[in-house]
Design a protein around this motif. Structure first.
Motif, PDB file in Angstrom:
ATOM      1  N   SER A   3      -6.084   0.347   1.079  1.00 32.01           N
ATOM      2  CA  SER A   3      -4.727   0.869   1.075  1.00 32.01           C
ATOM      3  C   SER A   3      -4.641   2.037   0.108  1.00 32.01           C
ATOM      4  N   LYS A   4      -3.612   2.840   0.244  1.00 32.14           N
ATOM      5  CA  LYS A   4      -3.374   3.983  -0.626  1.00 32.14           C
ATOM      6  C   LYS A   4      -1.926   3.970  -1.066  1.00 32.14           C
ATOM      7  N   VAL A   5      -1.696   4.482  -2.240  1.00 30.27           N
ATOM      8  CA  VAL A   5      -0.344   4.606  -2.757  1.00 30.27           C
ATOM      9  C   VAL A   5       0.252   5.896  -2.216  1.00 30.27           C
ATOM     10  N   ILE A   6       1.451   5.807  -1.680  1.00 24.27           N
ATOM     11  CA  ILE A   6       2.186   6.970  -1.199  1.00 24.27           C
ATOM     12  C   ILE A   6       3.364   7.162  -2.140  1.00 24.27           C
ATOM     13  N   SER A   7       3.576   8.392  -2.581  1.00 23.06           N
ATOM     14  CA  SER A   7       4.650   8.652  -3.533  1.00 23.06           C
ATOM     15  C   SER A   7       5.419   9.892  -3.101  1.00 23.06           C
ATOM     16  N   SER A  24      18.089  -7.693   0.426  1.00 28.38           N
ATOM     17  CA  SER A  24      18.628  -8.652  -0.540  1.00 28.38           C
ATOM     18  C   SER A  24      18.710  -7.977  -1.906  1.00 28.38           C
ATOM     19  N   ASP A  25      19.423  -8.612  -2.814  1.00 24.39           N
ATOM     20  CA  ASP A  25      19.575  -8.056  -4.156  1.00 24.39           C
ATOM     21  C   ASP A  25      18.271  -8.021  -4.930  1.00 24.39           C
ATOM     22  N   ASP A  26      17.347  -8.916  -4.578  1.00 23.98           N
ATOM     23  CA  ASP A  26      16.090  -8.954  -5.325  1.00 23.98           C
ATOM     24  C   ASP A  26      14.989  -8.095  -4.699  1.00 23.98           C
ATOM     25  N   GLU A  27      15.289  -7.415  -3.595  1.00 23.34           N
ATOM     26  CA  GLU A  27      14.314  -6.501  -2.997  1.00 23.34           C
ATOM     27  C   GLU A  27      14.402  -5.154  -3.722  1.00 23.34           C
ATOM     28  N   SER A  28      13.264  -4.671  -4.212  1.00 20.36           N
ATOM     29  CA  SER A  28      13.245  -3.394  -4.929  1.00 20.36           C
ATOM     30  C   SER A  28      13.363  -2.235  -3.934  1.00 20.36           C
ATOM     31  N   LEU A  29      13.683  -1.052  -4.448  1.00 14.98           N
ATOM     32  CA  LEU A  29      13.754   0.126  -3.591  1.00 14.98           C
ATOM     33  C   LEU A  29      12.389   0.412  -2.966  1.00 14.98           C
ATOM     34  N   ASN A  30      11.319   0.215  -3.726  1.00 18.12           N
ATOM     35  CA  ASN A  30       9.976   0.423  -3.186  1.00 18.12           C
ATOM     36  C   ASN A  30       9.697  -0.536  -2.035  1.00 18.12           C
ATOM     37  N   GLN A  31      10.084  -1.794  -2.204  1.00 10.52           N
ATOM     38  CA  GLN A  31       9.874  -2.776  -1.145  1.00 10.52           C
ATOM     39  C   GLN A  31      10.704  -2.426   0.090  1.00 10.52           C
ATOM     40  N   THR A  32      11.926  -1.978  -0.136  1.00  8.29           N
ATOM     41  CA  THR A  32      12.791  -1.583   0.979  1.00  8.29           C
ATOM     42  C   THR A  32      12.180  -0.424   1.740  1.00  8.29           C
ATOM     43  N   ALA A  33      11.750   0.609   1.014  1.00 11.59           N
ATOM     44  CA  ALA A  33      11.144   1.782   1.651  1.00 11.59           C
ATOM     45  C   ALA A  33       9.893   1.387   2.431  1.00 11.59           C
ATOM     46  N   ALA A  34       9.057   0.536   1.834  1.00 11.67           N
ATOM     47  CA  ALA A  34       7.830   0.101   2.511  1.00 11.67           C
ATOM     48  C   ALA A  34       8.162  -0.688   3.776  1.00 11.67           C
ATOM     49  N   ARG A  35       9.139  -1.594   3.679  1.00 15.22           N
ATOM     50  CA  ARG A  35       9.532  -2.403   4.847  1.00 15.22           C
ATOM     51  C   ARG A  35      10.028  -1.513   5.980  1.00 15.22           C
ATOM     52  N   LEU A  37       9.492   1.765   6.467  1.00 16.18           N
ATOM     53  CA  LEU A  37       8.424   2.621   6.979  1.00 16.18           C
ATOM     54  C   LEU A  37       7.461   1.834   7.860  1.00 16.18           C
ATOM     55  N   ARG A  38       7.119   0.631   7.432  1.00 13.90           N
ATOM     56  CA  ARG A  38       6.241  -0.209   8.251  1.00 13.90           C
ATOM     57  C   ARG A  38       6.887  -0.526   9.601  1.00 13.90           C
ATOM     58  N   GLY A  39       8.184  -0.755   9.598  1.00 15.87           N
ATOM     59  CA  GLY A  39       8.885  -1.013  10.852  1.00 15.87           C
ATOM     60  C   GLY A  39       8.865   0.185  11.777  1.00 15.87           C
ATOM     61  N   ILE A  40       8.998   1.378  11.207  1.00 14.99           N
ATOM     62  CA  ILE A  40       9.006   2.597  12.014  1.00 14.99           C
ATOM     63  C   ILE A  40       7.634   2.872  12.615  1.00 14.99           C
ATOM     64  N   ILE A  41       6.574   2.656  11.850  1.00 16.74           N
ATOM     65  CA  ILE A  41       5.234   2.975  12.348  1.00 16.74           C
ATOM     66  C   ILE A  41       4.601   1.828  13.129  1.00 16.74           C
ATOM     67  N   GLY A  42       5.306   0.732  13.251  1.00 10.95           N
ATOM     68  CA  GLY A  42       4.844  -0.324  14.130  1.00 10.95           C
ATOM     69  C   GLY A  42       4.116  -1.472  13.466  1.00 10.95           C
ATOM     70  N   THR A  43       4.243  -1.610  12.167  1.00 12.04           N
ATOM     71  CA  THR A  43       3.673  -2.777  11.493  1.00 12.04           C
ATOM     72  C   THR A  43       4.791  -3.488  10.759  1.00 12.04           C
ATOM     73  N   PRO A  44       5.705  -4.115  11.519  1.00 22.87           N
ATOM     74  CA  PRO A  44       6.885  -4.721  10.900  1.00 22.87           C
ATOM     75  C   PRO A  44       6.534  -5.885   9.989  1.00 22.87           C
ATOM     76  N   THR A  45       7.356  -6.046   8.976  1.00 20.81           N
ATOM     77  CA  THR A  45       7.244  -7.208   8.109  1.00 20.81           C
ATOM     78  C   THR A  45       8.348  -8.166   8.486  1.00 20.81           C
ATOM     79  N   ALA A  46       8.195  -9.410   8.120  1.00 21.38           N
ATOM     80  CA  ALA A  46       9.211 -10.410   8.448  1.00 21.38           C
ATOM     81  C   ALA A  46      10.493 -10.106   7.696  1.00 21.38           C
ATOM     82  N   LEU A  47      11.580 -10.070   8.413  1.00 24.98           N
ATOM     83  CA  LEU A  47      12.893  -9.859   7.802  1.00 24.98           C
ATOM     84  C   LEU A  47      13.565 -11.193   7.601  1.00 24.98           C
ATOM     85  N   SER A  48      14.313 -11.281   6.559  1.00 20.45           N
ATOM     86  CA  SER A  48      15.078 -12.492   6.310  1.00 20.45           C
ATOM     87  C   SER A  48      16.173 -12.611   7.359  1.00 20.45           C
TER      88      SER A  48
END
Length: 111
Positions: A3-7, A24-35, A37-48
């Protein structure tokens, strides 16, 4: 899997939009952005299942109206009201188009 860090930088308005999309309130901005972006490029993460859907049109309308009506005290300007209506309609068309594309992509992913 490597993996690589994207900034990258976001404007204040983009940060506010990202905050509105946090699941959720405990999701960081980085986690939100990653979630997202992953959804847009086709590697979705599980949503609550308890996450609240965000109405992008309402969010944009609220932010635009807030910015326009607080700047220079022009809340009563008929011309400004016309501009708000025109831009709201313009944005609504684009947002509806994006929502259709996202729905189509989600349908492809779930198939």
């Amino acid at each position: 899997m490597s993996s690589k860090v994207i900034s990258f930088r976001l404007s204040d308005a983009e940060i506010e939009a990202l905050q509105a999309l946090q699941s959720s309130d405990d999701e960081s901005l980085n986690q939100t952005a990653a979630r997202l972006l992953r959804g847009i490029i086709g590697t979705p993460t599980a949503l609550s299942t308890t996450s609240t859907p965000v109405d992008i049109q309402v969010l944009i309308r609220r932010e635009v109206e807030s910015a326009l009506f607080t700047a220079a005290g022009i809340a009563n300007s008929e011309r400004m009201n016309e501009l708000v209506r025109a831009n709201t309609a313009y944005l609504a068309d684009d947002i509806n188009s994006l929502e259709r594309k996202v729905d189509e992509r989600l349908g492809e992913l779930s198939a």
